[in-house]
Design a protein around this motif. Structure first.
Motif, PDB file in Angstrom:
ATOM      1  N   GLY A  97      -0.815  19.498 -48.226  1.00 47.18           N
ATOM      2  CA  GLY A  97      -1.942  19.725 -49.130  1.00 47.18           C
ATOM      3  C   GLY A  97      -1.576  20.150 -50.540  1.00 47.18           C
ATOM      4  N   GLN A  98      -0.301  20.010 -50.916  1.00 48.32           N
ATOM      5  CA  GLN A  98       0.150  20.435 -52.249  1.00 48.32           C
ATOM      6  C   GLN A  98       0.820  19.278 -52.972  1.00 48.32           C
ATOM      7  N   ARG A  99       0.840  19.378 -54.292  1.00 44.29           N
ATOM      8  CA  ARG A  99       1.656  18.441 -55.082  1.00 44.29           C
ATOM      9  C   ARG A  99       2.858  19.242 -55.585  1.00 44.29           C
ATOM     10  N   SER A 100       4.020  18.898 -55.061  1.00 47.07           N
ATOM     11  CA  SER A 100       5.186  19.777 -55.225  1.00 47.07           C
ATOM     12  C   SER A 100       6.382  19.040 -55.804  1.00 47.07           C
ATOM     13  N   ILE A 101       7.278  19.863 -56.330  1.00 48.39           N
ATOM     14  CA  ILE A 101       8.589  19.355 -56.733  1.00 48.39           C
ATOM     15  C   ILE A 101       9.635  20.055 -55.890  1.00 48.39           C
ATOM     16  N   LEU A 102      10.577  19.265 -55.406  1.00 48.00           N
ATOM     17  CA  LEU A 102      11.734  19.818 -54.697  1.00 48.00           C
ATOM     18  C   LEU A 102      12.971  19.259 -55.378  1.00 48.00           C
ATOM     19  N   PHE A 103      13.755  20.146 -55.983  1.00 48.64           N
ATOM     20  CA  PHE A 103      15.018  19.644 -56.526  1.00 48.64           C
ATOM     21  C   PHE A 103      16.180  20.286 -55.780  1.00 48.64           C
ATOM     22  N   GLY A 104      17.252  19.519 -55.660  1.00 49.80           N
ATOM     23  CA  GLY A 104      18.423  19.973 -54.914  1.00 49.80           C
ATOM     24  C   GLY A 104      19.624  20.039 -55.829  1.00 49.80           C
ATOM     25  N   VAL A 105      20.487  20.992 -55.543  1.00 47.89           N
ATOM     26  CA  VAL A 105      21.675  21.189 -56.382  1.00 47.89           C
ATOM     27  C   VAL A 105      22.917  21.376 -55.503  1.00 47.89           C
ATOM     28  N   ARG A 139      22.708  16.176 -56.221  1.00 45.96           N
ATOM     29  CA  ARG A 139      21.739  16.660 -57.199  1.00 45.96           C
ATOM     30  C   ARG A 139      20.582  15.657 -57.216  1.00 45.96           C
ATOM     31  N   PHE A 140      19.406  16.120 -56.794  1.00 42.68           N
ATOM     32  CA  PHE A 140      18.267  15.205 -56.659  1.00 42.68           C
ATOM     33  C   PHE A 140      16.981  15.908 -57.055  1.00 42.68           C
ATOM     34  N   VAL A 141      15.935  15.142 -57.255  1.00 40.00           N
ATOM     35  CA  VAL A 141      14.592  15.702 -57.415  1.00 40.00           C
ATOM     36  C   VAL A 141      13.583  14.786 -56.733  1.00 40.00           C
ATOM     37  N   MET A 142      12.617  15.430 -56.080  1.00 38.68           N
ATOM     38  CA  MET A 142      11.525  14.691 -55.412  1.00 38.68           C
ATOM     39  C   MET A 142      10.192  15.214 -55.901  1.00 38.68           C
ATOM     40  N   ASP A 202      26.243  11.116 -60.885  1.00 37.02           N
ATOM     41  CA  ASP A 202      27.347  12.076 -60.957  1.00 37.02           C
ATOM     42  C   ASP A 202      26.765  13.468 -60.689  1.00 37.02           C
ATOM     43  N   PRO A 203      27.063  14.032 -59.512  1.00 38.62           N
ATOM     44  CA  PRO A 203      26.416  15.306 -59.130  1.00 38.62           C
ATOM     45  C   PRO A 203      26.798  16.483 -60.019  1.00 38.62           C
ATOM     46  N   THR A 204      27.881  16.357 -60.784  1.00 38.88           N
ATOM     47  CA  THR A 204      28.258  17.468 -61.659  1.00 38.88           C
ATOM     48  C   THR A 204      27.440  17.460 -62.953  1.00 38.88           C
ATOM     49  N   LYS A 205      26.660  16.384 -63.178  1.00 35.54           N
ATOM     50  CA  LYS A 205      25.841  16.301 -64.392  1.00 35.54           C
ATOM     51  C   LYS A 205      24.355  16.310 -64.030  1.00 35.54           C
ATOM     52  N   ALA A 206      23.545  16.795 -64.953  1.00 36.30           N
ATOM     53  CA  ALA A 206      22.099  16.774 -64.744  1.00 36.30           C
ATOM     54  C   ALA A 206      21.461  15.962 -65.865  1.00 36.30           C
ATOM     55  N   THR A 207      20.851  14.852 -65.503  1.00 36.28           N
ATOM     56  CA  THR A 207      20.185  13.990 -66.496  1.00 36.28           C
ATOM     57  C   THR A 207      18.771  13.675 -65.991  1.00 36.28           C
ATOM     58  N   CYS A 208      18.672  12.668 -65.106  1.00 41.25           N
ATOM     59  CA  CYS A 208      17.358  12.213 -64.630  1.00 41.25           C
ATOM     60  C   CYS A 208      16.646  13.228 -63.741  1.00 41.25           C
ATOM     61  N   THR A 209      17.369  14.252 -63.292  1.00 43.43           N
ATOM     62  CA  THR A 209      16.737  15.240 -62.401  1.00 43.43           C
ATOM     63  C   THR A 209      16.273  16.500 -63.136  1.00 43.43           C
ATOM     64  N   ALA A 240      13.904  18.896 -65.549  1.00 43.20           N
ATOM     65  CA  ALA A 240      12.446  19.049 -65.608  1.00 43.20           C
ATOM     66  C   ALA A 240      11.824  18.227 -66.739  1.00 43.20           C
ATOM     67  N   ASP A 241      12.458  18.220 -67.918  1.00 45.34           N
ATOM     68  CA  ASP A 241      11.830  17.492 -69.031  1.00 45.34           C
ATOM     69  C   ASP A 241      11.806  15.977 -68.779  1.00 45.34           C
ATOM     70  N   GLN A 242      12.810  15.478 -68.059  1.00 47.10           N
ATOM     71  CA  GLN A 242      12.810  14.046 -67.693  1.00 47.10           C
ATOM     72  C   GLN A 242      11.712  13.760 -66.669  1.00 47.10           C
ATOM     73  N   LEU A 243      11.596  14.638 -65.705  1.00 48.44           N
ATOM     74  CA  LEU A 243      10.585  14.454 -64.664  1.00 48.44           C
ATOM     75  C   LEU A 243       9.183  14.516 -65.259  1.00 48.44           C
ATOM     76  N   LEU A 244       8.995  15.428 -66.211  1.00 50.41           N
ATOM     77  CA  LEU A 244       7.675  15.573 -66.840  1.00 50.41           C
ATOM     78  C   LEU A 244       7.173  14.247 -67.423  1.00 50.41           C
ATOM     79  N   GLN A 245       8.123  13.462 -67.930  1.00 53.68           N
ATOM     80  CA  GLN A 245       7.725  12.190 -68.530  1.00 53.68           C
ATOM     81  C   GLN A 245       7.204  11.186 -67.512  1.00 53.68           C
ATOM     82  N   SER A 246       7.574  11.369 -66.252  1.00 49.67           N
ATOM     83  CA  SER A 246       7.117  10.401 -65.237  1.00 49.67           C
ATOM     84  C   SER A 246       5.952  10.927 -64.399  1.00 49.67           C
ATOM     85  N   LEU A 247       5.458  12.122 -64.726  1.00 53.72           N
ATOM     86  CA  LEU A 247       4.340  12.664 -63.947  1.00 53.72           C
ATOM     87  C   LEU A 247       3.001  12.198 -64.503  1.00 53.72           C
TER      88      LEU A 247
END
Ligand code: BEZ
Length: 189
Positions: free
Chosen positions: A61-69, A155-158, A173-180, A182-189
């Motif tokens: 019943g929620q709209r959530s974000i789950l990111f993994g590191v 490194r992921f985001v759902m 590349d799990p040592t880098k954070a790009t597409c995961t 928050a500001d990148q995700l905001l653009q696709s919400l």
């Protein structure tokens, strides 16, 4: 000295051998979570009380974000990834996200200390996948035995709506954070 040495394995090799064997012997466990799938009904751990939380209940019943590191306190996770979600929490809420979670293969005490160090309390809730059960089931595990001592999370985001995965991004590349981030995700919400 040990049986491993006599067999000619080092600990890291044995770790990956175990995973390969597990994959062959137990193919049903090696599923990959994908867009459209419901989250598995498994329990992770949250907070100093080591509270067990069921994923299906947590996301119902929620709209959530789950990111993994890959790990609490590792450089990219600490300097870039977690801070991006703390900073943009209000923007995410404004876009209809009701809750934000961070998952890692770390124990809940480490996760709490990491949350405290980043001012994440009340914004990003920490989920401990201490035994890597979620990341293995979701196809999001990463063998970092050589760097961090064991199996970790990619490194992921759902984006998850009512327990169903609506969007999934994984860093190449799990040592880098790009597409995961928050500001990148905001653009696709
Ligand atoms: C990081 O900086 O986030 C990182 C470091 C080592 C391994 C994986 C990730």
């Amino acid at each position: 000295s040990s049986i491993m040495h006599r067999l000619g394995f080092c600990a890291g090799q044995l770790g990956s051998l175990r995973l390969r064997l597990a994959g062959q012997l137990l193919p049903a466990r090696a599923m990959s979570l994908k867009v459209g799938d419901k989250l598995p009904a498994m329990e992770l751990v949250e907070g100093l009380e080591m509270k067990k939380v069921n994923l299906q209940e947590l996301f119902a019943g929620q709209r959530s974000i789950l990111f993994g590191v890959p790990g609490a306190f590792t450089p990219t996770c600490s300097r870039v990834h977690l801070p991006s979600y703390v900073r943009d929490y209000d923007k995410l809420k404004a876009k209809g996200i009701s809750q934000v979670f961070c998952l890692a293969v770390n124990d809940p005490f480490v996760m709490q200390a990491w949350s405290d160090a980043n001012g994440a309390e009340g914004k990003v809730r920490m989920l401990s996948d201490t035994q890597a059960i979620f990341v293995e089931a979701a196809g999001l595990s990463l063998d970092l035995s050589h760097l961090l001592g064991g199996l970790r999370a990619k490194r992921f985001v759902m984006v998850i709506e009512d327990g169903v995965v609506k969007q999934l991004d994984v860093e190449p590349d799990p040592t880098k954070a790009t597409c995961t981030l928050a500001d990148q995700l905001l653009q696709s919400l």
